[in-house]
Design a protein around this motif. Sequence first.
Motif, short mmCIF file in Angstrom:
data_model
loop_
_atom_site.label_atom_id
_atom_site.label_comp_id
_atom_site.label_asym_id
_atom_site.label_seq_id
_atom_site.Cartn_x
_atom_site.Cartn_y
_atom_site.Cartn_z
N LEU A 100 8.31 21.13 14.18
CA LEU A 100 8.94 19.81 14.11
C LEU A 100 7.91 18.70 14.32
CD1 LEU A 100 12.07 18.50 14.35
CD2 LEU A 100 11.07 17.90 16.53
N GLN A 101 7.09 18.84 15.35
CA GLN A 101 6.13 17.78 15.66
C GLN A 101 5.07 17.67 14.56
OE1 GLN A 101 7.07 16.04 18.38
NE2 GLN A 101 5.63 14.55 17.65
N GLU A 102 4.63 18.79 14.02
CA GLU A 102 3.63 18.76 12.94
C GLU A 102 4.21 18.08 11.70
OE1 GLU A 102 2.35 22.75 12.12
OE2 GLU A 102 2.07 23.17 14.25
N ASP A 103 5.43 18.43 11.34
CA ASP A 103 6.06 17.81 10.17
C ASP A 103 6.30 16.32 10.40
OD1 ASP A 103 5.99 20.25 8.95
OD2 ASP A 103 8.16 20.58 8.97
N LEU A 104 6.69 15.97 11.59
CA LEU A 104 6.92 14.56 11.91
C LEU A 104 5.60 13.78 11.83
CD1 LEU A 104 9.13 12.60 12.68
CD2 LEU A 104 8.75 13.20 15.07
N ASP A 105 4.52 14.36 12.32
CA ASP A 105 3.21 13.71 12.21
C ASP A 105 2.78 13.56 10.76
OD1 ASP A 105 2.98 13.43 14.95
OD2 ASP A 105 1.75 15.23 15.21
N ARG A 106 3.07 14.56 9.94
CA ARG A 106 2.75 14.50 8.51
C ARG A 106 3.54 13.37 7.84
NH1 ARG A 106 3.89 19.63 7.17
NH2 ARG A 106 1.97 20.27 8.15
N ILE A 107 4.81 13.23 8.19
CA ILE A 107 5.65 12.16 7.63
C ILE A 107 5.11 10.80 8.06
CG2 ILE A 107 7.93 11.09 7.80
CD1 ILE A 107 9.09 13.96 7.83
N ARG A 108 4.76 10.68 9.33
CA ARG A 108 4.22 9.41 9.83
C ARG A 108 2.92 9.04 9.10
NH1 ARG A 108 5.31 11.23 15.99
NH2 ARG A 108 7.42 10.39 16.18
N GLY A 109 2.07 10.03 8.88
CA GLY A 109 0.81 9.77 8.17
C GLY A 109 1.05 9.34 6.74
N LYS A 110 1.98 10.00 6.06
CA LYS A 110 2.30 9.65 4.68
C LYS A 110 2.91 8.24 4.63
CE LYS A 110 1.63 12.20 1.86
NZ LYS A 110 0.47 12.39 0.96
N PHE A 111 3.73 7.91 5.62
CA PHE A 111 4.33 6.58 5.69
C PHE A 111 3.24 5.51 5.87
CE2 PHE A 111 6.04 3.17 8.44
CZ PHE A 111 6.96 2.63 7.57
N ARG A 112 2.29 5.77 6.76
CA ARG A 112 1.19 4.82 6.96
C ARG A 112 0.36 4.66 5.69
NH1 ARG A 112 1.11 7.25 12.12
NH2 ARG A 112 -0.52 8.71 11.47
N GLN A 113 0.12 5.78 4.99
CA GLN A 113 -0.63 5.73 3.73
C GLN A 113 0.11 4.87 2.71
OE1 GLN A 113 -1.05 9.51 1.77
NE2 GLN A 113 -2.55 8.72 0.30
N LEU A 114 1.40 5.07 2.60
CA LEU A 114 2.20 4.28 1.66
C LEU A 114 2.18 2.80 2.03
CD1 LEU A 114 4.09 4.21 -0.77
CD2 LEU A 114 5.99 4.64 0.81
N CYS A 115 2.32 2.51 3.30
CA CYS A 115 2.29 1.10 3.74
C CYS A 115 0.94 0.46 3.41
CB CYS A 115 2.56 1.00 5.24
SG CYS A 115 4.28 1.31 5.67
N SER A 116 -0.12 1.22 3.55
CA SER A 116 -1.44 0.71 3.22
C SER A 116 -1.55 0.41 1.72
CB SER A 116 -2.50 1.73 3.63
OG SER A 116 -3.77 1.32 3.24
N LEU A 117 -1.06 1.33 0.89
CA LEU A 117 -1.10 1.11 -0.56
C LEU A 117 -0.25 -0.08 -0.98
CD1 LEU A 117 -0.85 4.77 -1.88
CD2 LEU A 117 -2.82 3.23 -2.07
N LEU A 118 0.86 -0.28 -0.27
CA LEU A 118 1.78 -1.37 -0.61
C LEU A 118 1.39 -2.69 0.05
CD1 LEU A 118 5.16 0.56 -0.25
CD2 LEU A 118 4.05 -0.12 -2.38
N SER A 119 0.36 -2.65 0.90
CA SER A 119 -0.07 -3.83 1.67
C SER A 119 1.06 -4.38 2.52
CB SER A 119 -0.62 -4.92 0.74
OG SER A 119 -1.72 -4.43 0.01
N VAL A 120 1.74 -3.46 3.21
CA VAL A 120 2.86 -3.81 4.08
C VAL A 120 2.47 -3.45 5.50
CG1 VAL A 120 5.25 -3.23 4.65
CG2 VAL A 120 4.56 -3.44 2.27
N GLN A 121 2.74 -4.32 6.45
CA GLN A 121 2.46 -4.06 7.86
C GLN A 121 3.77 -3.75 8.58
OE1 GLN A 121 -0.56 -3.90 9.30
NE2 GLN A 121 -1.39 -4.19 7.25
N PRO A 122 4.10 -2.49 8.74
CA PRO A 122 5.36 -2.14 9.41
C PRO A 122 5.25 -2.31 10.91
CG PRO A 122 4.18 -0.16 8.95
CD PRO A 122 3.38 -1.29 8.34
#
Length: 135
Positions: A100-122
């Motif tokens: 669970l924790q590994e998958d959650l960390d992977r999701i968080r990383g992918k979310f941060r990557q997407l935010c970076s590509l979209l130039s969005v500061q969540p």
Amino acid sequence: MAGSEDVFDAIVMADERFHGQGYREGFEDGSSLGVREGRRHGAAQGARIGAEIGCYRGFALAWRHLLRGCAAEDRKRRVLESLIGLLQQFPYDDPAYERLQEDLDRIRGKFRQLCSLLSVQPDFKVPGEGSGLSF
């Protein structure tokens, strides 16, 4: 004499008997309290993770809609679809999931990557501490 020895043995052994009985009662009460506290903590943590995953999912689906007609945004769409895939594979109904924790960390990383590509500061805040995901 034999009767008086039995009385003294009963008095001497009373301390040990009451100590054992107190230990058993305390252990049962502590176990019961521990289970209730564990369930309450688990429910709170589950709600926190659920709120976080829900915000990621809502964010991803909104951006999927926004990027639908943009042909020049292939990389953003690939990362977005990857995030959506991770969210769909997340084990929502398995509280004993080992990774669970590994998958959650992977999701968080992918979310941060997407935010970076979209130039969005969540600014994700856990419910109770703030109002949710803001930009």
